[in-house]
Design a protein around this motif. Structure first.
Motif, mmCIF file in Angstrom:
data_model
loop_
_atom_site.group_PDB
_atom_site.id
_atom_site.type_symbol
_atom_site.label_atom_id
_atom_site.label_comp_id
_atom_site.label_asym_id
_atom_site.label_seq_id
_atom_site.Cartn_x
_atom_site.Cartn_y
_atom_site.Cartn_z
ATOM 1 N N ASP A 28 59.411 38.219 62.744
ATOM 2 C CA ASP A 28 58.570 37.092 62.323
ATOM 3 C C ASP A 28 58.571 35.969 63.407
ATOM 4 N N VAL A 29 57.901 34.941 62.988
ATOM 5 C CA VAL A 29 57.845 33.755 63.917
ATOM 6 C C VAL A 29 59.130 33.034 63.889
ATOM 7 N N GLU A 30 60.151 33.166 62.890
ATOM 8 C CA GLU A 30 61.403 32.626 62.767
ATOM 9 C C GLU A 30 62.193 33.335 63.387
ATOM 10 N N GLY A 31 61.994 34.427 63.857
ATOM 11 C CA GLY A 31 62.968 35.250 64.636
ATOM 12 C C GLY A 31 63.725 36.304 63.800
ATOM 13 N N ASN A 32 63.010 36.496 62.511
ATOM 14 C CA ASN A 32 63.673 37.425 61.503
ATOM 15 C C ASN A 32 63.161 38.782 61.766
ATOM 16 N N CYS A 33 64.019 39.865 62.383
ATOM 17 C CA CYS A 33 63.828 40.977 62.494
ATOM 18 C C CYS A 33 63.623 41.773 61.422
ATOM 19 N N PHE A 34 62.313 42.626 61.391
ATOM 20 C CA PHE A 34 62.020 43.619 60.380
ATOM 21 C C PHE A 34 61.678 45.085 60.794
ATOM 22 N N PHE A 35 61.987 45.119 62.277
ATOM 23 C CA PHE A 35 61.930 46.589 62.710
ATOM 24 C C PHE A 35 62.568 46.527 64.144
ATOM 25 N N MET A 43 70.711 51.666 72.730
ATOM 26 C CA MET A 43 71.175 50.784 73.689
ATOM 27 C C MET A 43 72.150 49.681 73.437
ATOM 28 N N THR A 44 72.056 49.215 72.032
ATOM 29 C CA THR A 44 72.869 48.216 71.624
ATOM 30 C C THR A 44 73.899 48.568 70.799
ATOM 31 N N SER A 51 70.473 45.445 62.271
ATOM 32 C CA SER A 51 69.374 44.358 62.965
ATOM 33 C C SER A 51 68.433 43.612 62.094
ATOM 34 N N GLN A 52 68.329 43.919 60.949
ATOM 35 C CA GLN A 52 67.192 43.183 60.170
ATOM 36 C C GLN A 52 67.614 41.869 59.949
ATOM 37 N N GLY A 53 66.728 41.005 59.891
ATOM 38 C CA GLY A 53 67.020 39.464 59.647
ATOM 39 C C GLY A 53 67.477 38.951 60.662
ATOM 40 N N LYS A 54 68.522 38.178 60.902
ATOM 41 C CA LYS A 54 68.959 37.560 62.017
ATOM 42 C C LYS A 54 70.199 38.596 62.630
ATOM 43 N N GLY A 55 70.423 39.535 61.868
ATOM 44 C CA GLY A 55 71.395 40.606 62.330
ATOM 45 C C GLY A 55 71.335 40.919 63.733
ATOM 46 N N TRP A 56 70.308 40.962 64.551
ATOM 47 C CA TRP A 56 69.940 41.424 65.914
ATOM 48 C C TRP A 56 70.453 40.337 66.705
ATOM 49 N N LEU A 57 70.654 39.293 66.301
ATOM 50 C CA LEU A 57 70.995 38.058 67.068
ATOM 51 C C LEU A 57 72.782 37.991 67.126
ATOM 52 N N LYS A 58 73.378 38.665 66.274
ATOM 53 C CA LYS A 58 74.792 38.557 66.285
ATOM 54 C C LYS A 58 75.524 38.954 67.703
ATOM 55 N N ILE A 59 74.822 40.342 68.213
ATOM 56 C CA ILE A 59 75.491 41.014 69.381
ATOM 57 C C ILE A 59 75.017 40.235 70.420
ATOM 58 N N ILE A 60 74.295 39.112 70.646
ATOM 59 C CA ILE A 60 73.819 38.511 71.861
ATOM 60 C C ILE A 60 74.936 37.596 72.031
ATOM 61 N N LEU A 61 75.328 37.334 73.390
ATOM 62 C CA LEU A 61 76.520 36.314 73.777
ATOM 63 C C LEU A 61 76.166 34.912 73.224
ATOM 64 N N GLU A 62 76.988 34.182 72.894
ATOM 65 C CA GLU A 62 76.828 32.814 72.194
ATOM 66 C C GLU A 62 76.199 32.159 73.350
ATOM 67 N N GLU A 63 76.438 32.161 74.532
ATOM 68 C CA GLU A 63 76.021 31.192 75.475
ATOM 69 C C GLU A 63 74.472 31.446 75.773
#
Length: 780
Positions: A28-35, A43-44, A51-63
């Motif tokens: 969604d426009v807030e960056g919450n993953c639904f698919f 790949m990841t 990956s749902q919600g903000k979960g997909w962002l957790k594997i991205i490097l903090e920087e």
């Protein structure tokens, strides 16, 4: 409100994305993953559910998170515009991945809602290749610029294509004027020499070298040109050769100097025969043209031969021992063919079958045309010298092997004894934290016995360190008067049990403060007092300290320990200081002990540049006395103040924010250390092996890694190396029962300086934790 048709379209989109050959996601426009599609999961390494919600962002490097978040906001602000961005993720198995992503804001036509569609590609291989290419390019450029040589790139038509040089000033014309021109145009009179050399390389495909003088005859400079094919091609314009020019003036001048040296050497060789009679050295000469060999008288003597023997090259070589014949042959041929002198040692078997070592010297003699025409040399029998040398080497190797075997034995013994001791002392100390009054005596006796055994192990190791000269004294400011009172109080109860009078006196003229190694001074006096009380059944034991000499910055003090015990027979006075030796007398009951106390005492006093004296009479008593010189504290020489270990009770639960991984294969040691760490508020993650620890390190972040040294599969050395290289933010502490100095040196070379010895005491663990907390700037 979404209709069934709308849900159907959404499902249709997701099914289409599932078929995409690259990773795809919807948010969604807030960056919450639904698919996310299957390619994303592959790949990841992150499942659709995680990956749902903000979960997909957790594997991205903090920087890289801020970049991703900014792109999401920008995509929302610019609908129907595809944005490209890059980020890195932490794959749980393969590690760091580089990703390229496209994202686009889409408006749902039915309910006018908006969502984001993203596509992700793994570009790790391209990124690594790109980085490697940049590194190689930079390295090549730096390498070329660092060379002193001039390097030309020439094609098959002998046209200059490129010039590499660290400083254009060394060229006889600007660099750009070489490019596109033929050899003839640039090199003038010397072009023919280069053309001939280049033509030879083009014909043979092999490298070729030429040496020439500077183009300007007035300059005494010499150069060496090396021509080498790099890219062979039928088309001459595509054929690539490298022409490198090196200044060899120094070598040429050295060559001329060598010729002068050879002339002087030839003159010296002519005088060789004269000196041989004086030195006992045999001379020889070999004429390469005629094959004749000449020996001096002493050479025949070395080979046990009569002077009627006519030597040839084959018969002379037959005396050389089989194991050295190839070496001699190589040196002899190098002398004849390359004009190289030699000076070697080799073995021979003489005509009388005597085995000897000789020193053989050979020097080439040159003709006027610089050709080797003769070899001259000398032989000297060095059998006795070599025998002594070999015996010395053998003795040295035997001593080193014995020292290593002893060190290895002590290391293993220390580890094998201290490891179970760690469990005993550790559990006893844990019991001290919480016990009922009836258990106090048991705990006290348990700790007393364990401490006694630990002291025995430490005595043996101290003795070994002193013998190997690896023992150092650690000085601090000491109140000697107070120290003597403390020692007297320490032994008073032991003396009282045996009904002995323990007396201590110290001269009031001795300064209150001195500079001394208080630990070793206590060890000396404790050993002497302990022995005095042990071997005295009635009467008195005394410790007396008196001033011998006082200077401005030094003071000499005599220590005396006297008893009224069984005494030592005169025939045993010389042996009491030997290691593992106890003087046993038939008139006295056998005393328990190791016989190490006096040996260590004597060696510690020797370390203080003094010696211990003994007076004894059987049935009357014994006195040990020695003098020590102490520095007096001044502003210039005052050592750093010794810090007292803190009380552990004030630090209970104080380290709860410290994250620690504990790697140890012994369950008892895990129990002891884990309980002690929990007392301080640390909840450690425990691993029984190195591989198990590495799995925990991949999943969690830690401040400290407490590592056992001796473990199966992967020892503490190997595990420490991996942590230092891959998890350098983790502070390493080695937890070991192996306290040999080699262990500390080996870890110091790896940059690991914190070692907690087994068995450990709670205060030692606390001191280590406080030190690390200070380094990490943690508030305790």
């Amino acid at each position: 409100m979404k209709t069934d048709q709308h849900y159907g379209e959404e499902i249709h989109i997701q099914k289409a994305l599932q078929l995409a050959p690259i990773g795809a996601f919807l948010t969604d426009v807030e960056g919450n993953c639904f698919f996310v599609n299957g390619e994303w999961e592959k790949m990841t390494g992150l499942s659709s559910g995680k990956s749902q919600g903000k979960g997909w962002l957790k594997i991205i490097l903090e920087e890289d998170l801020s970049t991703v978040e900014d792109v999401i906001k920008k995509s929302v602000a610019t609908p129907h515009t595809t944005l490209v961005f890059y980020f890195r993720i932490k794959h749980p198995k393969t590690g760091l991945l580089y990703c390229k992503a496209n994202i686009r804001s889409v408006t749902d036509e039915e309910d006018n809602s908006r969502y984001l569609v993203g596509y992700v590609q793994d570009i790790t291989e391209e990124k690594i290749s790109e980085n490697r290419q940049m590194e190689l390019s930079t390295h090549l450029q730096a390498l070329i610029m660092s060379m002193e040589d001039i390097v030309f790139e020439v094609d098959g038509n002998m046209i200059f294509k490129n010039v590499w040089v660290h400083d254009e000033k060394v060229l006889f014309m600007p660099k750009k004027e070489f490019l596109g021109k033929k050899i003839q145009e640039v090199l003038g009179p010397q072009a023919e020499m280069f053309i001939e050399a280049l033509q030879k390389v083009l014909e043979t495909g092999e490298a070729n070298d030429i040496t020439y003088k500077h183009l300007d005859d007035s300059k005494d400079q010499w150069f060496k040109a090396r021509i080498k094919p790099v890219l062979k091609h039928p088309d001459p314009s595509q054929y690539l050769l490298i022409l490198s020019i090196q200044d060899v003036t120094a070598e040429k001048q050295a060559e001329l100097s060598l010729q002068e040296t050879r002339a002087r050497l030839q003159l010296s060789n002519q005088l060789l025969d004269v000196s041989q009679g004086l030195s006992g050295t045999g001379g020889w000469e070999y004429n390469i043209q005629t094959g004749e060999i000449f020996w001096t008288k002493h050479t025949y003597f070395i080979y046990d031969l009569d002077e009627s023997f006519v030597p040839t090259l084959d018969t002379a070589n037959a005396f050389i021992a089989e194991e050295d014949s190839e070496m001699m042959k190589a040196y002899f041929e190098a002398a004849m063919n390359q004009g190289k002198s030699y000076d070697i040692e080799l073995r021979i078997v003489t005509a009388k079958n005597n085995k000897k070592w000789i020193r053989a010297i050979g020097v080439p003699v040159f003709s006027d045309y610089n050709k080797v025409v003769m070899l001259r040399g000398a032989l000297r029998d060095i059998t006795n010298e070599k025998k002594g040398e070999l015996e010395l080497i053998q003795a040295k190797n035997s001593a080193e092997d014995a020292a290593k075997a002893k060190s290895d034995f002590l290391s293993i013994m220390s580890h094998e004894i201290r490891t179970p001791l760690n469990g005993i002392i550790g559990i006893a100390n844990l019991l001290k934290l919480n016990y009922i009054p009836e258990q106090e005596e048991y705990i006290h006796n348990l700790l007393f016995s364990a401490d006694h055994l630990l002291q025995l192990v430490n005595d043996i190791l101290d003795l070994n360190k002193i013998e190997r000269e690896q023992f150092e004294l650690n000085y601090s400011v000491v109140n000697l008067h107070e120290q003597i009172r403390n020692i007297q109080n320490q032994f008073k109860s032991l003396a009282d049990i045996k009904g002995l009078s323990l007396v201590g006196t110290i001269d009031d003229n001795i300064p209150r403060k001195i500079i001394a190694d208080v630990t070793r001074l206590n060890q000396i006096l404790n050993n002497l007092l302990s022995n005095a009380i042990k071997y005295t059944e009635k009467g008195q034991v005394s410790i007396d300290v008196e001033l011998v000499k006082k200077q401005t910055e030094k003071v000499t003090v005599r220590f005396s320990v006297k008893d009224t015990g069984i005494g030592i027979p005169k025939e045993h006075l010389e042996t009491v200081f030997e290691s593992f030796r106890q003087v046993q007398q038939t008139t006295a009951r056998k005393q328990a002990g190791t016989g190490l106390g006096l040996a260590i005492t004597q060696k510690l006093i020797t370390l203080h540049n003094s010696q211990i004296f003994l007076q004894s009479e059987p049935g009357v008593g014994t006195e040990f006395y020695f003098d020590l010189v102490f520095d007096l504290p001044t502003k210039k020489n005052r050592p750093a103040k010794r810090e007292d270990l803190p009380e552990i009770s004030s630090y209970a639960k104080k380290f709860k924010d410290m994250r620690l991984i504990f790697v140890e294969d012994n369950p008892i040691n895990i129990l002891v250390a884990k309980r002690q760490l929990e007392y301080f508020g640390i909840q450690p993650d425990c691993a029984l092996s190195g591989p198990e620890a590495l799995e925990l390190l991949k999943k969690n972040k830690y401040d400290i890694a407490l590592l056992d040294l001796h473990m199966p599969e992967m020892d503490g050395y190997a595990l420490a190396d991996i942590i230092r290289n891959e998890y350098n933010e983790v502070h390493i502490v080695i937890f070991t029962a192996d306290i040999m100095p080699e262990v500390r040196r080996k870890f110091a070379q790896k940059g690991v300086f914190d070692i907690l010895n087994k068995p450990f005491f709670p205060k030692e663990m606390l001191a280590t934790l406080l030190k690390i907390a200070q380094v990490m700037k943690l508030k305790i």
